[in-house]
Design an enzyme around this catalytic site. Structure first.
Site, PDB file in Angstrom:
ATOM      1  N   PRO A   2       2.361  -1.357  -8.583  1.00  0.00           N
ATOM      2  CA  PRO A   2       1.273  -0.879  -7.770  1.00  0.00           C
ATOM      3  C   PRO A   2       1.736  -0.563  -6.354  1.00  0.00           C
ATOM      4  O   PRO A   2       2.314  -1.412  -5.686  1.00  0.00           O
ATOM      5  CB  PRO A   2       0.308  -2.050  -7.742  1.00  0.00           C
ATOM      6  CG  PRO A   2       0.822  -3.029  -8.723  1.00  0.00           C
ATOM      7  CD  PRO A   2       2.202  -2.701  -9.036  1.00  0.00           C
ATOM      8  N   GLU A   3       1.455   0.619  -5.911  1.00  0.00           N
ATOM      9  CA  GLU A   3       1.542   0.922  -4.490  1.00  0.00           C
ATOM     10  C   GLU A   3       0.114   0.849  -3.949  1.00  0.00           C
ATOM     11  O   GLU A   3      -0.792   0.414  -4.651  1.00  0.00           O
ATOM     12  CB  GLU A   3       2.161   2.304  -4.271  1.00  0.00           C
ATOM     13  CG  GLU A   3       3.592   2.376  -4.807  1.00  0.00           C
ATOM     14  CD  GLU A   3       4.335   3.623  -4.356  1.00  0.00           C
ATOM     15  OE1 GLU A   3       4.021   4.129  -3.271  1.00  0.00           O
ATOM     16  OE2 GLU A   3       5.220   4.071  -5.084  1.00  0.00           O
ATOM     17  N   HIS A  92       2.360 -13.302 -20.485  1.00  0.00           N
ATOM     18  CA  HIS A  92       2.412 -12.951 -19.056  1.00  0.00           C
ATOM     19  C   HIS A  92       1.040 -12.896 -18.398  1.00  0.00           C
ATOM     20  O   HIS A  92       0.930 -12.439 -17.271  1.00  0.00           O
ATOM     21  CB  HIS A  92       3.155 -11.626 -18.819  1.00  0.00           C
ATOM     22  CG  HIS A  92       4.471 -11.551 -19.525  1.00  0.00           C
ATOM     23  ND1 HIS A  92       5.500 -12.419 -19.263  1.00  0.00           N
ATOM     24  CD2 HIS A  92       4.910 -10.731 -20.510  1.00  0.00           C
ATOM     25  CE1 HIS A  92       6.526 -12.121 -20.047  1.00  0.00           C
ATOM     26  NE2 HIS A  92       6.191 -11.120 -20.817  1.00  0.00           N
TER      27      HIS A  92
END
Length: 272
Positions: A2-3, A92
């Site tokens: 993610p940016e 996860h």
DNA sequence: ACTGGATCCTGACTGC
DNA sequence: TGCAGTCAGGATCCAG
């Protein structure tokens, strides 16, 4: 990972489901993130109401009466709201923040470069947030700001715009995209770019981030927003990941090289 | 004071 | 099919 657009898309996706709700519990299946999750965090949060969901740079901030939960998604993290009854956690799925209404906020992060921290009191004073540069989509970020920051820099202009102390939220994808849009060569030394070109670059950063947010972010492999839906900006990437393909402006092949260990894509014909 | 490099970790993909 | 090697959206920390 993610940016900024992906983090903002996540924030928008989860905020309405969180604000006003109280925490019922915290299930930590794997505390070993970038920094270990505080074993006391569940006790600290239980019964507390979520007052707001904010973003600063690529950090997501859950605001509580006495402090803030800070999330960072690292390279491979995602957060999503899960309706009751929550399905069995997948591999996860490291943390569930359980709400009193049965919904839970589920944190997933295969590479575990992300973090989940509790900040007592004023979050803005925390070492991770204190030295951050301006938000690219807010006042305070423009060509003059980049120009000022660049005068003492010998490193490349790409490294400059990816430096969180200069401007936050510009990661590896959008750095290449913004430099393409502004027609600036990513290899160029930061102190050899003019004020006028920094104006174009600041505009390009805003444009590319704004468009990406509007498209729900960029999904390369595994990013999903707060509701498990991927983003669609990847279809509009001009240069990132397109080595050898024709430049959308001039048709010359897109080149790939490494700047400071990061893959960089550009058109050597259009960008100077 | 800057800068580049190593580092944390898992998974997807490539080539032999 | 298996295995080794490479690469990945971040950003901190450390050595030079």
């Amino acid at each position: 990972m993610p940016e900024l657009p992906e983090v903002e898309t996540t924030r928008r996706g989860i905020a309405a489901g969180l604000v006003g709700q109280r925490v019922a519990g915290l299930a930590v299946r794997e505390p070993r993130l970038r920094w270990p999750i505080d074993p006391e965090l569940g006790r600290i949060l239980r019964g507390q109401p979520i007052l707001g969901v904010e973003r600063r740079a690529k950090y997501l901030l859950l605001e509580f009466p006495h402090g803030t939960v800070l999330f960072h998604l690292g390279m491979s993290g995602s957060l999503r709201l899960v309706d009751p009854p929550p399905p069995a956690p997948r591999p996860h799925d490291h943390v569930d923040l359980e709400l009193a209404n049965g919904t839970c906020l589920r944190y997933h992060d295969p590479r575990r470069f992300g973090c989940l921290l509790w900040i007592e009191g004023d979050a803005g004073a925390h070492p991770l947030l204190r030295h951050l540069g301006p938000e690219p989509l807010e006042a305070g970020f423009d060509g003059a700001h980049l120009y000022r920051a660049s005068r003492v820099r010998r490193s490349s202009v790409k490294q400059l715009i990816m430096d969180g102390q200069v401007v936050v939220g510009v990661g590896n994808i959008y750095a290449s995209e913004a430099l393409f849009l502004a027609r600036v060569d990513p290899r160029r030394r930061a102190n050899r770019v003019s004020l006028a070109r920094y104006g174009a670059l600041a505009d390009a950063v805003r444009e590319v981030l704004g468009l990406a947010i509007a498209q729900g972010g960029t999904t390369l492999r595994d990013y999903v927003n707060g509701r498990g839906v991927p983003g669609y900006f990847a279809q509009q990437l001009s240069v990132y990941g397109r080595a050898g393909a024709p430049c959308p402006a001039c048709g010359a092949p897109i080149r790939q090289l490494r700047i400071a260990q990061r893959s960089t894509f550009f058109c050597a014909h259009c960008q100077r």
